[in-house]
Scaffold this motif. Structure first.
Motif, mmCIF file in Angstrom:
data_model
loop_
_atom_site.group_PDB
_atom_site.id
_atom_site.type_symbol
_atom_site.label_atom_id
_atom_site.label_comp_id
_atom_site.label_asym_id
_atom_site.label_seq_id
_atom_site.Cartn_x
_atom_site.Cartn_y
_atom_site.Cartn_z
ATOM 1 N N THR A 332 0.799 -1.131 0.026
ATOM 2 C CA THR A 332 0.123 0.024 0.078
ATOM 3 C C THR A 332 0.876 1.168 -0.214
ATOM 4 O O THR A 332 1.801 1.323 0.920
ATOM 5 C CB THR A 332 -0.883 0.023 1.197
ATOM 6 N N LEU A 333 0.811 2.135 -0.751
ATOM 7 C CA LEU A 333 1.170 3.603 -1.071
ATOM 8 C C LEU A 333 0.357 4.748 -1.040
ATOM 9 O O LEU A 333 -0.226 4.731 -1.941
ATOM 10 C CB LEU A 333 2.203 3.287 -2.407
ATOM 11 N N LEU A 334 0.104 5.178 0.130
ATOM 12 C CA LEU A 334 -0.575 6.426 0.147
ATOM 13 C C LEU A 334 0.164 7.609 0.347
ATOM 14 O O LEU A 334 0.607 8.160 1.178
ATOM 15 C CB LEU A 334 -1.576 6.421 1.480
ATOM 16 N N CYS A 335 0.385 8.356 -1.021
ATOM 17 C CA CYS A 335 1.205 9.508 -1.059
ATOM 18 C C CYS A 335 0.175 10.856 -1.214
ATOM 19 O O CYS A 335 -0.344 11.150 -2.621
ATOM 20 C CB CYS A 335 1.987 9.380 -2.251
ATOM 21 N N ASN A 336 0.195 11.718 -0.112
ATOM 22 C CA ASN A 336 -0.586 12.712 -0.181
ATOM 23 C C ASN A 336 0.158 14.073 -0.739
ATOM 24 O O ASN A 336 -0.320 14.931 -0.840
ATOM 25 C CB ASN A 336 -1.093 12.917 1.280
ATOM 26 N N TYR A 357 4.502 -5.375 -5.701
ATOM 27 C CA TYR A 357 3.219 -6.209 -4.963
ATOM 28 C C TYR A 357 2.308 -5.192 -4.556
ATOM 29 O O TYR A 357 1.325 -5.635 -3.780
ATOM 30 C CB TYR A 357 3.939 -6.897 -3.639
ATOM 31 N N LEU A 358 2.419 -3.842 -5.058
ATOM 32 C CA LEU A 358 1.382 -2.804 -4.612
ATOM 33 C C LEU A 358 -0.040 -3.327 -4.988
ATOM 34 O O LEU A 358 -0.171 -3.743 -6.294
ATOM 35 C CB LEU A 358 1.697 -1.569 -5.234
ATOM 36 N N CYS A 359 -1.115 -3.378 -4.188
ATOM 37 C CA CYS A 359 -2.493 -3.517 -4.363
ATOM 38 C C CYS A 359 -3.028 -2.275 -4.358
ATOM 39 O O CYS A 359 -4.137 -2.120 -5.080
ATOM 40 C CB CYS A 359 -2.741 -4.330 -3.310
ATOM 41 N N VAL A 360 -2.718 -1.345 -3.725
ATOM 42 C CA VAL A 360 -3.496 0.149 -3.460
ATOM 43 C C VAL A 360 -2.517 1.166 -3.620
ATOM 44 O O VAL A 360 -1.603 1.189 -2.800
ATOM 45 C CB VAL A 360 -4.052 0.090 -2.186
ATOM 46 N N ILE A 361 -2.801 2.082 -4.511
ATOM 47 C CA ILE A 361 -2.283 3.393 -4.618
ATOM 48 C C ILE A 361 -2.999 4.493 -4.494
ATOM 49 O O ILE A 361 -3.977 4.653 -5.094
ATOM 50 C CB ILE A 361 -1.321 3.488 -6.124
ATOM 51 N N PHE A 362 -2.711 5.442 -3.752
ATOM 52 C CA PHE A 362 -3.503 6.859 -3.688
ATOM 53 C C PHE A 362 -2.396 7.753 -3.733
ATOM 54 O O PHE A 362 -1.469 7.840 -3.124
ATOM 55 C CB PHE A 362 -4.005 6.642 -2.245
ATOM 56 N N CYS A 363 -2.447 8.697 -4.881
ATOM 57 C CA CYS A 363 -1.501 9.543 -4.962
ATOM 58 C C CYS A 363 -2.304 10.777 -5.247
ATOM 59 O O CYS A 363 -3.376 11.045 -6.092
ATOM 60 C CB CYS A 363 -0.769 9.379 -6.495
ATOM 61 N N LYS A 377 1.233 -5.905 -11.470
ATOM 62 C CA LYS A 377 0.091 -6.781 -11.880
ATOM 63 C C LYS A 377 -0.912 -6.928 -10.644
ATOM 64 O O LYS A 377 -1.884 -7.569 -10.917
ATOM 65 C CB LYS A 377 0.875 -8.084 -12.128
ATOM 66 N N HIS A 378 -0.401 -6.652 -9.500
ATOM 67 C CA HIS A 378 -1.317 -6.904 -8.380
ATOM 68 C C HIS A 378 -2.289 -5.608 -7.909
ATOM 69 O O HIS A 378 -2.892 -5.991 -7.208
ATOM 70 C CB HIS A 378 -0.488 -7.438 -7.073
ATOM 71 N N LEU A 379 -2.039 -4.579 -8.717
ATOM 72 C CA LEU A 379 -2.874 -3.385 -8.509
ATOM 73 C C LEU A 379 -4.443 -3.624 -8.550
ATOM 74 O O LEU A 379 -4.910 -4.049 -9.693
ATOM 75 C CB LEU A 379 -2.453 -2.239 -9.391
ATOM 76 N N ARG A 380 -4.927 -3.404 -7.428
ATOM 77 C CA ARG A 380 -6.589 -3.396 -7.516
ATOM 78 C C ARG A 380 -7.181 -2.109 -7.184
ATOM 79 O O ARG A 380 -8.415 -1.958 -7.706
ATOM 80 C CB ARG A 380 -6.972 -4.409 -6.327
ATOM 81 N N TYR A 381 -6.508 -1.179 -6.721
ATOM 82 C CA TYR A 381 -7.062 -0.012 -6.243
ATOM 83 C C TYR A 381 -6.121 1.370 -6.533
ATOM 84 O O TYR A 381 -5.009 1.365 -6.130
ATOM 85 C CB TYR A 381 -7.556 0.047 -4.861
ATOM 86 N N LEU A 382 -6.802 2.198 -7.406
ATOM 87 C CA LEU A 382 -5.916 3.477 -7.988
ATOM 88 C C LEU A 382 -6.743 4.500 -7.803
ATOM 89 O O LEU A 382 -7.997 4.611 -8.110
ATOM 90 C CB LEU A 382 -5.195 3.153 -9.426
ATOM 91 N N GLU A 383 -6.265 5.664 -6.998
ATOM 92 C CA GLU A 383 -7.011 6.668 -6.780
ATOM 93 C C GLU A 383 -5.953 8.183 -6.853
ATOM 94 O O GLU A 383 -4.891 8.051 -6.368
ATOM 95 C CB GLU A 383 -7.519 6.848 -5.342
ATOM 96 N N ALA A 408 -10.390 8.897 -10.243
ATOM 97 C CA ALA A 408 -9.883 10.035 -10.712
ATOM 98 C C ALA A 408 -10.868 11.310 -11.120
ATOM 99 O O ALA A 408 -11.052 11.946 -11.843
ATOM 100 C CB ALA A 408 -9.182 10.049 -12.065
ATOM 101 N N ARG A 409 -11.583 11.590 -9.748
ATOM 102 C CA ARG A 409 -12.793 12.286 -9.672
ATOM 103 C C ARG A 409 -12.552 13.518 -10.227
ATOM 104 O O ARG A 409 -13.459 14.589 -10.667
ATOM 105 C CB ARG A 409 -13.444 12.247 -8.494
ATOM 106 N N LYS A 410 -11.196 14.239 -10.060
ATOM 107 C CA LYS A 410 -10.900 15.660 -10.523
ATOM 108 C C LYS A 410 -10.068 15.704 -11.747
ATOM 109 O O LYS A 410 -9.712 17.014 -12.072
ATOM 110 C CB LYS A 410 -10.329 16.536 -9.371
ATOM 111 N N CYS A 411 -9.908 14.650 -12.241
ATOM 112 C CA CYS A 411 -9.077 14.721 -13.540
ATOM 113 C C CYS A 411 -9.905 14.705 -14.813
ATOM 114 O O CYS A 411 -10.952 14.383 -15.031
ATOM 115 C CB CYS A 411 -8.133 13.486 -13.433
ATOM 116 N N LYS A 412 -9.148 15.286 -15.864
ATOM 117 C CA LYS A 412 -9.463 15.227 -17.140
ATOM 118 C C LYS A 412 -8.798 14.458 -18.003
ATOM 119 O O LYS A 412 -7.678 14.382 -17.955
ATOM 120 C CB LYS A 412 -9.489 16.881 -17.773
ATOM 121 N N PHE A 413 -9.675 13.910 -18.816
ATOM 122 C CA PHE A 413 -8.993 12.833 -19.699
ATOM 123 C C PHE A 413 -9.281 13.293 -21.307
ATOM 124 O O PHE A 413 -10.490 13.640 -21.590
ATOM 125 C CB PHE A 413 -9.486 11.504 -19.553
#
Length: 897
Positions: A332-336, A357-363, A377-383, A408-413
């Motif tokens: 898990t990596l939660l980078c504020n 082995y990251l499963c959760v990334i919050f950046c 390959k194990h990533l399940r959650y990306l925010e 990515a609620r505030k991101c434009k694609f």
């Protein structure tokens, strides 16, 4: 009384991270009501210094730790600097668990808070265990409970956690097990309740232990959202399956269990963990979870750490962040902290290459996603929590086969990545702003299209699928539109691109929308009849649209259809060449009881509309329906008629009527009886010559509106009349009578072929406020024109010859006139000067333009008191310097046009 003494009470939880910048921002917002916009402490403190003297406030700094006193108290003194000139009577209260903090920051003797007294504490403890202070306790349990009580140090939190642990079982063996636990033997300070909290943790089931200890990855006083945390628990693999129950629901229940056991506390709609509980969570997970608060913490990260968070306020360099790559077991990596800067952006590429082995990334805010993300390959959650712009996705993104949630609620694609359909486990994909209206070309049907439709709930609320003639019913069925419950509107469009082998009706049947859709639009549909889901017919495929507020049918070849749309508010039927009446769509009251608006356009075979059954109907619009002979809608309030040839209509409740592009040569008033009509608008009727009482032309073309029984029609409530762009209209004398228009307030006539107006009759309109005559160039004005004193606004613009017109006679009664415009008025030579100060004393706005014959208005002094004056283009008006003043808009407000 104590609380009412203060204008504002401000509470700040400090804990073990003393952030003077954050605290200063909180104070500014609390005292001023505005967010602080400055980005450095010095500027913030200057703003705060200007606010603290305005209101008497109580500031509570809760749970200060010794690190606030680092550097010989420098941080503390800096924070307090703007508070030296507060309003008399303002106070600060500090709470702390540390004597040295109290000694350092206090300006008076500190108060030591002891635990609750034994008798009170025992009653509270019974309440926590049994839910009532009056519960009759088994004597053996009472003896054990009173033996446990001294170990809780009089602390309510300890009583709640141990009490709810005891509540699980009233078996004396269970209670004795807790009493005799070895955890009570741990060395502790006199008032330390950590053993009690840890004991409550030890009795948790394994799955709840993992979920709670994981929360040590978040800082103290973090506001938890139940659903979001449960999603992360699922991604971490902490949630154990239970039959067919969704893992998210099980995770939600885990959270509720922890709340009931006092591991979480609800606060203003969010959930927090008590500081002491957080200390215990850190204790039991000290090798598993870690928070990086500053650069010095980098060296303290446990070698085998699994869950790591980096706080926003952390002042670290690129080298510090790169050194984290040695922790290979990180899950898990939660980078504020924002990584969008040029100096920190490269770190993500290194992280994603090393943390396999990251499963959760919050950046917080990356500059972009590096190609190395494909290694996860194990990533399940990306925010991604803050706004950023994605020009493109890395090609490897679509190899994240285990990804379940991407926020990515505030991101434009700019676009979605090709191959995104490979993300077969993706359940949620949210970004804002959502695509306002996504259009999909069915002729390019494939994995990309299938993915976008499958995830449409996260991508858009409004969907258009075009070129539907290119797909088969099997492809259409793959879309499963009926399950897209978040869709607001759906447009299904056919074009000339068609495959003869496809059955268009079966395709449309397979594109059945969800029951809560708000708008359905079907365009260019070439089938012979509508599918069962729209017709509402009986049978195995029939359904009821119980929540559909709007629908459109466009250019189909249906000979008969019906629908069950209990909340339908608007129907638009366009280009339905074989449709003969609206009843084919809305046959019974139960189909559309809430219908408010019906639009019928370009329907060559429609002959009549019978809608007596709909008392809610407010508006009907008919355009280019040459065979239309009858409309019956007694309850309709608004009727718009465009490109029609004439028919009878029973619409006795009309308040608004708009006739446009009609082919009628005349309108016969005998056939009109609209007793509640308030607004009448006639425009672009190029063949219309007369609006009059009796029929002089036997053409067979006419407009009858609820045929009058009396010889003369009346409009007793008509207040607004507009007639414009009727180039052949010669006379409206029969309409402009007090008998027809007794309540008229506004008359507008523009661009008509009128030869004259019954000018003497204007005086008979006692409620007339606005009169505009414009671009009626053949009009000859009579001398004896008298306007009523009620008139407030008069516009005369390019409307014929005024040679015989007498300004003295016309303007002398206008004591209420506030606005006067005369533009391109030929033949007006002078306006007597005494009119301005006597009869026109209410005038506030005056505009005179392009009047070639005007010589005098009485001199500049007579108009000196008028607030707004604009005069230009009058070559003979030598007494006024031109241009004078600034132009202003005198166009009336357009309502219901």
């Amino acid at each position: 009384m104590f609380l009412s003494y203060f204008d504002k009470i401000i509470w700040i939880c400090v804990s073990d991270e003393f952030d003077e910048e954050r605290f200063t921002k909180v104070l500014i917002k609390s005292l001023s009501g505005k967010e602080a916009t400055a980005d450095n402490l010095d500027d913030l403190q200057q703003i705060l210094a200007g606010e603290v003297g305005k209101r008497r406030f109580l500031l509570i700094l809760d749970d200060i730790w010794p690190n606030a006193l680092n550097d010989d108290g420098c941080c503390w003194r800096k924070f307090c600097a703007p508070l030296t000139n507060v309003l008399q009577g303002s106070m600060m209260v500090v709470t702390t668990r540390f004597t040295e903090v109290a000694d350092m920051v206090g300006t008076m003797d500190s108060f030591a808070l002891d635990g609750l007294q034994n008798d009170v504490f025992w009653q509270f403890f019974k309440l926590c265990v049994f839910g009532s202070e009056d519960y009759h306790i088994d004597p053996q349990l009472e003896q054990i409970g009173k033996s446990i009580l001294p170990k809780l140090k009089g602390a309510p939190l300890a009583a709640k956690t141990i009490g709810r642990l005891l509540r699980k079982s009233h078996n004396p063996a269970h209670w004795n097990g807790i009493l005799n636990s070895e955890l009570w033997q741990l060395r502790q300070k006199e008032a330390d309740i950590l053993p009690a909290l840890r004991l409550s943790y030890m009795y948790l089931p394994f799955n709840l232990k993992r979920c709670f200890s994981f929360c040590a990855t978040y800082p103290k006083d973090y506001n938890f959202d139940k659903s979001s945390l449960a999603e992360i628990w699922v991604a971490e693999g902490f949630v154990e399956p239970q039959g067919s129950i969704a893992l998210q629901h099980i995770g939600d229940q885990y959270f509720e269990d922890l709340v009931n056991l006092s591991f979480f506390q609800k606060l203003r709609g969010k959930y927090v963990i008590h500081d002491l509980m957080h200390d215990m969570a850190q204790l039991v997970s000290k090798e598993d979870c870690f928070i990086v608060k500053n650069a010095s913490d980098i060296e303290m990260v446990p070698q085998n750490v699994h869950h790591l968070s980096i706080l926003r306020s952390c002042d670290v360099k690129l080298s510090n962040l790169l050194s984290l790559c040695k922790h290979k077991k990180l899950r898990t990596l939660l980078c504020n902290k924002s990584l969008a800067s040029e100096t920190l952006y490269p770190v993500m590429n290194h992280w994603f290459s090393g943390f396999q082995y990251l499963c959760v990334i919050f950046c917080a805010s990356p500059k972009g996603l590096p190609e190395s993300i494909g290694n996860l390959k194990h990533l399940r959650y990306l925010e991604i929590s803050r706004g950023c712009h994605f020009d493109r996705f890395p090609s490897s993104f679509c190899s994240l086969y285990n990804l379940q949630i991407f926020y990515a609620r505030k991101c434009k694609f700019v676009s979605l990545p090709r191959g995104i359909s490979k993300l077969i486990n993706l359940q949620k994909f949210e970004f804002e702003p959502r695509i306002p209206n996504m259009e999909i070309d069915a002729s390019e049907w494939g994995e990309q299209i299938w993915f976008m439709i499958n995830n449409i709930n996260q991508i858009t609320r409004d969907l258009t699928i075009y070129n539907l003639g290119a797909i088969s019913k099997d492809h259409a069925a793959e879309s499963e539109l009926q399950k897209k419950e978040y869709l607001n509107s759906l447009t299904l469009r056919w074009s000339s691109l068609r495959c003869p082998a496809h059955n268009e009706t079966e395709v449309l049947q397979a594109l059945q929308p969800p029951t809560n859709i708000k708008s359905v639009r079907i365009e260019g549909y070439p089938g012979e009849y509508l599918p069962s889901w729209f017709r509402g017919c009986d049978g195995p495929e029939a359904m009821s649209f119980s929540e559909l507020p709007a629908a459109t049918v466009d250019n189909n070849n249906n000979g008969g259809a019906g629908t069950i749309l209990s909340l339908l508010t608007e129907v638009s039927i366009t280009g339905c060449q074989n449709l003969s009446s609206l009843e084919q769509f809305l046959q019974r009251t139960t189909y559309a009881p809430a219908i408010r608006k019906i639009v019928i356009a370009d329907c060559a075979s429609v002959k009549s509309v019978q809608i007596e059954w709909s008392p809610s109907l407010e508006e009907i619009s008919v355009s280019n329906c040459p065979k239309m002979t009858n409309i019956s809608a007694p309850s309709v309030k608004k009727l718009r008629l465009y490109k029609f040839f004439g028919f009878n209509s029973d619409c006795s409740s009309l308040t608004f009527l708009h006739i446009s592009f009609s082919q009628l040569p005349s309108i016969e008033l005998e056939k009109w009886s609209l007793s509640v009509l308030q607004r009448l608008h006639i425009d672009f009727c190029e063949r219309l010559k007369f609006i009059r009482k009796s029929e002089h032309l036997s053409t067979g073309l006419s407009l009858g509106l609820a045929r009058a029984r009396r010889s003369t029609a009346k409009f007793p409530l008509l207040t607004h009349l507009t007639i414009e762009c009727c180039s052949m209209l010669e006379s409206i004398d029969d309409l402009l009578t007090h008998e027809c228009l007794p309540a008229i307030e506004s008359i507008t006539i523009r661009s008509c072929h009128l030869l004259s107006l019954p000018t003497k009759r204007f005086e008979s309109f006692p409620f007339l406020k606005n009169l505009e005559i414009g671009w009626c160039r053949r009009l000859y004005w009579q001398r004896a024109m008298v306007l009523p004193p009620s008139l407030q606004k008069l516009i005369l613009r390019s409307c014929g010859d005024f040679s015989a017109w007498s300004p003295q006679c016309c303007l002398e009664n206008l004591t209420s006139l506030e606005s006067l415009t005369m533009d391109s008025c030929k033949g007006i030579m002078s306006i007597p000067g005494d009119l301005w100060s006597s009869n026109l004393k209410s005038l506030r706005k005056l505009k005179i333009e392009e009047c070639p014959d005007l010589v005098s208005i009485g001199g500049p002094e007579v108009i000196a008191n008028i607030n707004t004056v604009y005069i230009r283009g009058c070559p003979k008006l030598m007494e006024i310097e031109q241009p004078r003043g600034k132009p202003w808009n005198d166009e009336p407000d357009q309502e219901d046009t």
